[in-house]
Motif scaffolding. Structure first.
Motif, PDB file in Angstrom:
ATOM      1  N   GLU A   2       5.819  -1.773  -9.788  1.00 15.11           N
ATOM      2  CA  GLU A   2       4.484  -1.975  -9.236  1.00 15.11           C
ATOM      3  C   GLU A   2       4.542  -1.699  -7.738  1.00 15.11           C
ATOM      4  OE1 GLU A   2       2.108  -2.598 -11.314  1.00 15.11           O
ATOM      5  OE2 GLU A   2       3.406  -3.002 -13.033  1.00 15.11           O
ATOM      6  N   LEU A   3       3.637  -0.855  -7.240  1.00 11.13           N
ATOM      7  CA  LEU A   3       3.670  -0.453  -5.839  1.00 11.13           C
ATOM      8  C   LEU A   3       2.307  -0.679  -5.184  1.00 11.13           C
ATOM      9  CD1 LEU A   3       5.591   2.898  -6.359  1.00 11.13           C
ATOM     10  CD2 LEU A   3       6.543   0.800  -5.415  1.00 11.13           C
ATOM     11  N   ASN A   4       2.322  -1.245  -4.001  1.00  8.07           N
ATOM     12  CA  ASN A   4       1.105  -1.460  -3.243  1.00  8.07           C
ATOM     13  C   ASN A   4       1.027  -0.397  -2.149  1.00  8.07           C
ATOM     14  OD1 ASN A   4      -0.969  -2.281  -1.597  1.00  8.07           O
ATOM     15  ND2 ASN A   4      -0.339  -4.417  -1.500  1.00  8.07           N
ATOM     16  N   PRO A   5       0.061   0.528  -2.218  1.00  8.09           N
ATOM     17  CA  PRO A   5      -0.020   1.604  -1.226  1.00  8.09           C
ATOM     18  C   PRO A   5      -0.085   1.092   0.207  1.00  8.09           C
ATOM     19  CG  PRO A   5      -1.495   2.058  -3.056  1.00  8.09           C
ATOM     20  CD  PRO A   5      -0.980   0.665  -3.258  1.00  8.09           C
ATOM     21  N   GLN A   6      -0.719  -0.067   0.423  1.00  2.17           N
ATOM     22  CA  GLN A   6      -0.857  -0.589   1.778  1.00  2.17           C
ATOM     23  C   GLN A   6       0.481  -0.996   2.390  1.00  2.17           C
ATOM     24  OE1 GLN A   6      -3.180  -1.427  -0.717  1.00  2.17           O
ATOM     25  NE2 GLN A   6      -4.523   0.101   0.241  1.00  2.17           N
ATOM     26  N   SER A   7       1.478  -1.200   1.549  1.00  2.00           N
ATOM     27  CA  SER A   7       2.785  -1.630   2.052  1.00  2.00           C
ATOM     28  C   SER A   7       3.751  -0.461   2.237  1.00  2.00           C
ATOM     29  CB  SER A   7       3.400  -2.647   1.089  1.00  2.00           C
ATOM     30  OG  SER A   7       3.708  -2.037  -0.159  1.00  2.00           O
TER      31      SER A   7
END
Length: 206
Positions: A2-7
């Motif tokens: 799971e990846l958060n683009p903002q991070s």
């Protein structure tokens, strides 16, 4: 995973995009600056929008070094005209030469050994080696940031189309004769016509 683009750093987000949104068609864009200098550069964030009006779009990202505009975008904003030259397999290597970051005012077509042809409705020339040209006027441009990793959406209205006679059959383009290439991630490209399959679209949802 799971990846958060903002991070993510923008380069990591970019790698996710180009590694999953593929293959991508290539817009080989020719423009001119206000002094008449020709510029040519390929962009793989490129697609069609609609047929009436006939609109296409491509997205030039800001330079990864300082966030400045690339010459293609600056030229289009200044002159409101450009040509999309569709890339075929036989001149892909020369097209790739034009992807280098040359100083402003450099004629990339001359650097790559590609020939120019006069366009019918816009000032920027078309690339003779290309078999399909979309001459465009600027319809709209949207900007999304000014930092490295940001970009713009350039929407062009197609004013004139050139198609090589050997490709045009009963109002359609013969894709096998066009021999288009697609962009993959990293240094990789693909020949989309080498392995195709037919799938009839369902008209009945049941």
């Amino acid at each position: 995973m799971e990846l958060n683009p903002q991070s993510l750093e923008w380069k990591d987000a970019y790698k996710l995009m180009v590694g999953s949104i593929l293959p991508r068609p290539i817009a080989f864009v020719t423009t001119m600056d206000t002094d008449g200098n020709v510029n040519a550069a390929p962009f793989s964030f490129f697609t069609a929008i609609c047929a009436d009006p006939m609109l296409i779009c491509f997205s030039p990202m800001r330079k990864g070094t300082d966030g400045s505009k690339k010459d293609t975008l600056a030229n289009i904003e200044a002159t409101k005209e450009f040509v999309i030259n569709i890339v075929s397999e036989d001149f892909t290597e020369k097209m790739n030469i034009c992807a280098a970051d040359y100083p402003a005012g450099t004629d990339e077509l001359d650097a790559a050994g590609l020939e120019k042809e006069k366009s019918a409705s816009v000032k920027p020339p078309r690339v003779k080696e290309s078999k399909v040209h979309l001459e465009c006027s600027l319809y709209q441009v949207l900007h999304f940031g000014e930092q490295p990793g940001s970009g713009s959406l350039v929407i062009g209205k197609v004013e004139h189309v050139h198609v090589a006679e050997e490709l045009y059959e009963n109002g359609r383009i013969n894709s096998e004769k066009l021999k288009p290439v697609g962009r993959m991630a990293g240094h990789f490209y693909t020949r989309p016509m080498t392995d195709v399959f037919k799938l009839i679209r369902k008209t009945d949802p049941r």
